[in-house]
Design a protein around this motif. Structure first.
Motif, mmCIF file in Angstrom:
data_model
loop_
_atom_site.group_PDB
_atom_site.id
_atom_site.type_symbol
_atom_site.label_atom_id
_atom_site.label_comp_id
_atom_site.label_asym_id
_atom_site.label_seq_id
_atom_site.Cartn_x
_atom_site.Cartn_y
_atom_site.Cartn_z
ATOM 1 N N ARG A 1 -0.666 3.092 -10.159
ATOM 2 C CA ARG A 1 -1.513 2.057 -10.728
ATOM 3 C C ARG A 1 -1.885 1.070 -9.629
ATOM 4 O O ARG A 1 -1.350 1.117 -8.523
ATOM 5 C CB ARG A 1 -0.787 1.308 -11.853
ATOM 6 N N THR A 2 -2.778 0.154 -9.968
ATOM 7 C CA THR A 2 -3.121 -0.930 -9.057
ATOM 8 C C THR A 2 -2.459 -2.206 -9.552
ATOM 9 O O THR A 2 -2.476 -2.499 -10.748
ATOM 10 C CB THR A 2 -4.645 -1.140 -8.997
ATOM 11 N N VAL A 3 -1.862 -2.958 -8.630
ATOM 12 C CA VAL A 3 -1.283 -4.247 -8.972
ATOM 13 C C VAL A 3 -1.967 -5.315 -8.119
ATOM 14 O O VAL A 3 -2.246 -5.089 -6.932
ATOM 15 C CB VAL A 3 0.243 -4.266 -8.761
ATOM 16 N N VAL A 4 -2.272 -6.441 -8.727
ATOM 17 C CA VAL A 4 -2.921 -7.557 -8.043
ATOM 18 C C VAL A 4 -2.080 -8.807 -8.233
ATOM 19 O O VAL A 4 -1.689 -9.123 -9.367
ATOM 20 C CB VAL A 4 -4.345 -7.807 -8.581
ATOM 21 N N ASP B 1 -0.717 2.881 -0.210
ATOM 22 C CA ASP B 1 -1.801 3.722 0.279
ATOM 23 C C ASP B 1 -2.972 2.874 0.762
ATOM 24 O O ASP B 1 -3.721 3.286 1.642
ATOM 25 C CB ASP B 1 -2.250 4.669 -0.841
ATOM 26 N N TRP B 2 -3.147 1.695 0.172
ATOM 27 C CA TRP B 2 -4.246 0.808 0.562
ATOM 28 C C TRP B 2 -3.903 -0.620 0.156
ATOM 29 O O TRP B 2 -3.013 -0.859 -0.655
ATOM 30 C CB TRP B 2 -5.562 1.221 -0.111
ATOM 31 N N THR B 3 -4.618 -1.570 0.733
ATOM 32 C CA THR B 3 -4.432 -2.987 0.427
ATOM 33 C C THR B 3 -5.779 -3.691 0.497
ATOM 34 O O THR B 3 -6.530 -3.489 1.451
ATOM 35 C CB THR B 3 -3.478 -3.660 1.436
ATOM 36 N N ALA B 4 -6.071 -4.507 -0.506
ATOM 37 C CA ALA B 4 -7.221 -5.411 -0.472
ATOM 38 C C ALA B 4 -6.685 -6.827 -0.571
ATOM 39 O O ALA B 4 -5.723 -7.075 -1.309
ATOM 40 C CB ALA B 4 -8.184 -5.123 -1.623
ATOM 41 N N TYR B 5 -7.277 -7.759 0.144
ATOM 42 C CA TYR B 5 -6.757 -9.120 0.142
ATOM 43 C C TYR B 5 -7.868 -10.104 0.478
ATOM 44 O O TYR B 5 -8.896 -9.737 1.050
ATOM 45 C CB TYR B 5 -5.614 -9.258 1.149
ATOM 46 N N LEU C 1 -5.740 -17.285 -3.291
ATOM 47 C CA LEU C 1 -5.360 -16.147 -2.476
ATOM 48 C C LEU C 1 -4.932 -14.990 -3.372
ATOM 49 O O LEU C 1 -4.322 -15.191 -4.416
ATOM 50 C CB LEU C 1 -4.199 -16.516 -1.557
ATOM 51 N N PHE C 2 -5.246 -13.762 -2.946
ATOM 52 C CA PHE C 2 -4.805 -12.597 -3.704
ATOM 53 C C PHE C 2 -4.534 -11.436 -2.762
ATOM 54 O O PHE C 2 -5.069 -11.356 -1.639
ATOM 55 C CB PHE C 2 -5.845 -12.190 -4.759
ATOM 56 N N VAL C 3 -3.688 -10.520 -3.223
ATOM 57 C CA VAL C 3 -3.452 -9.256 -2.532
ATOM 58 C C VAL C 3 -3.339 -8.179 -3.596
ATOM 59 O O VAL C 3 -2.756 -8.401 -4.665
ATOM 60 C CB VAL C 3 -2.187 -9.310 -1.649
ATOM 61 N N ALA C 4 -3.923 -7.030 -3.338
ATOM 62 C CA ALA C 4 -3.900 -5.903 -4.270
ATOM 63 C C ALA C 4 -3.463 -4.652 -3.526
ATOM 64 O O ALA C 4 -3.717 -4.503 -2.330
ATOM 65 C CB ALA C 4 -5.273 -5.691 -4.898
#
Length: 442
Positions: free
Chosen positions: A354-357, A328-332, A340-343
């Motif tokens: 849930r949210t996974v990072v 539904d959405w992505t933060a990075y 580096l990260f992506v959620a």
């Protein structure tokens, strides 16, 4: 078993570890040896009974169709094709005839027909198991097939009983096919109105089942494994209703997950809208896509760059019982350390979103950093002022998100700091978040 995974890079990141599950190299030999021993014992025990039946004439004997000789595929497929019908309904002629009639009428309704694996039978169907369950009679049918490239395969079809007492197709799969190891397909299925009865076919070896997932800070695990008990060709187990959940999992004695044949049917899991953050089509995209929130305090950073680094290593500890959904959405971007990260949002079966990072060092050779760090957040409440608030480990701070909201945070000195819009990576010293005009404690 079919899969609904598409080519979206975020989805690939969320399911990257589920692809690495492989059965042990000697699984086929162990399965075949154990199964053959039981078949020989059963055949010896049945010899006297069959002699009596045949002496009294063949009119009362059900002539089950047997597949002709063909290319041997080995393992589970050959065992289920070769063995006599097992189960307490093996001698119920009326039920077996109804099962086979329903099979012939509905076989091509399976989505597997589209793969070209059910269109060319190479022999007659064989009821490999027929038995009673708390949800009514059930059965499994196997049949040899030829692929469109003239190669052998074996189709398996599962049936239960609907509320009116009629035979109901509940699933299907391919037991063996070119390019797939023997035993790849399903030998377990759910039946009943609410899919609360699990049936596992006995092909030798131990099998366990689990009713629920446990979400830890860094992984999804199962801690409630329990053994099944086989009787006359199958194990029948009452499980929590699965019609809208699919939380049950099955594994063999080596720990490899076994697929459920129902997963080849259209699912009835209700649509979970997540947070409703998807963006509409446009900008060169023909359809809507997950909302994207870039967070790169040290300069511009593309999502493809983040996924390229994450894809080089282990992107988290996903349960291998099936792909995760969400998207539904992505933060990075980068953490304050430069990692580096992506959620994104993630959902297994009918479990809450849930949210996974995922976090990975910029260079894997840097001794200050370890392998990919996976973080699972709490269940997402889309009605909350701040739906996403995940504490990152080892003082990395907080990931917070609310689409279209202006964000700011209060530090431990009592000072407010602007944090942008939509999503933010806050320092570990943050104690409260202001979402537009609403304050939320961390």
């Amino acid at each position: 078993m079919t899969s609904d995974l598409d080519l979206d890079p975020v989805r690939r990141a969320l399911t990257i570890t589920a692809d690495g599950v492989r059965p042990p190299a000697d699984l086929t030999d162990r399965v075949r040896r154990g199964g053959r021993r039981r078949v020989r014992r059963r055949r010896a025990a049945l010899a006297g009974t069959l002699a009596v039946l045949l002496a009294g004439g063949t009119a009362g004997v059900v002539q089950l169709a047997r597949p002709p000789a063909s290319a041997q595929l080995g393992g589970v497929a050959e065992l289920l094709l070769d063995q006599p019908t097992r189960g307490d309904l093996a001698d119920d002629r009326r039920w077996l005839s109804t099962v086979l009639a329903t099979y012939r009428r509905t076989r091509d309704d399976s989505p597997l027909r589209g793969l070209g694996l059910t269109r060319r039978p190479a022999g007659e169907p064989h009821v490999t198991w027929a038995g009673s369950t708390p949800a009514g009679p059930a059965a499994a049918v196997v049949q040899r097939m030829w692929t469109d490239r003239h190669q052998p395969s074996v189709f398996i079809w599962f049936a239960g009983t609907d509320p009116a007492g009629r035979v109901e197709p509940v699933g299907a799969d391919i037991l063996a096919a070119p390019g797939r190891p023997a035993g790849w397909g399903s030998r377990a299925f759910l039946t009943g109105v609410d899919r609360s009865t699990l049936v596992v076919l006995d092909v030798g070896g131990d099998v366990q089942w689990s009713a629920r997932r446990t979400y830890r800070a860094d992984r999804v695990v199962r801690t409630d494994w329990r053994p099944v008990t086989f009787t006359d060709g199958a194990a029948v187990v009452r499980v929590p209703p699965q019609r809208d959940r699919y939380a049950v999992a099955v594994r063999d004695g080596a720990g490899a997950y076994l697929s459920l044949g129902n997963l080849t049917d259209p699912t009835v899991i209700p649509d979970d809208p997540g947070l409703g953050w998807r963006t509409p089509a446009g900008g060169g995209w023909p359809a809507d896509r997950p909302a994207r929130f870039p967070l790169a305090p040290r300069g511009a950073l593309s999502l493809d760059t983040v996924l390229m680094f994450l894809g080089k290593g282990d992107a988290g500890q996903h349960e291998p019982a099936g792909g995760a959904t969400g998207r539904d959405w992505t933060a990075y971007g980068r953490t304050g350390r430069g990692e580096l990260f992506v959620a994104a949002d993630v959902r297994f079966g009918g479990d809450p979103t849930r949210t996974v990072v995922y976090i990975q060092p910029l260079t894997s050779t840097d001794p200050r950093f370890g392998p990919v760090v996976t973080v699972y957040g709490d269940e997402v409440d889309r009605t909350a002022p701040l739906p996403v608030a995940v504490r990152l480990p080892d003082g990395r701070g907080w990931l917070v998100a609310r689409k279209d909201a202006t964000l700011s945070y209060l530090d431990h000195d009592g000072r407010w700091h602007p944090a942008g819009r939509n999503a933010a990576l806050l320092p570990s010293t943050a104690t409260r978040v202001r979402v537009d005009t609403t304050e939320v404690a961390l």
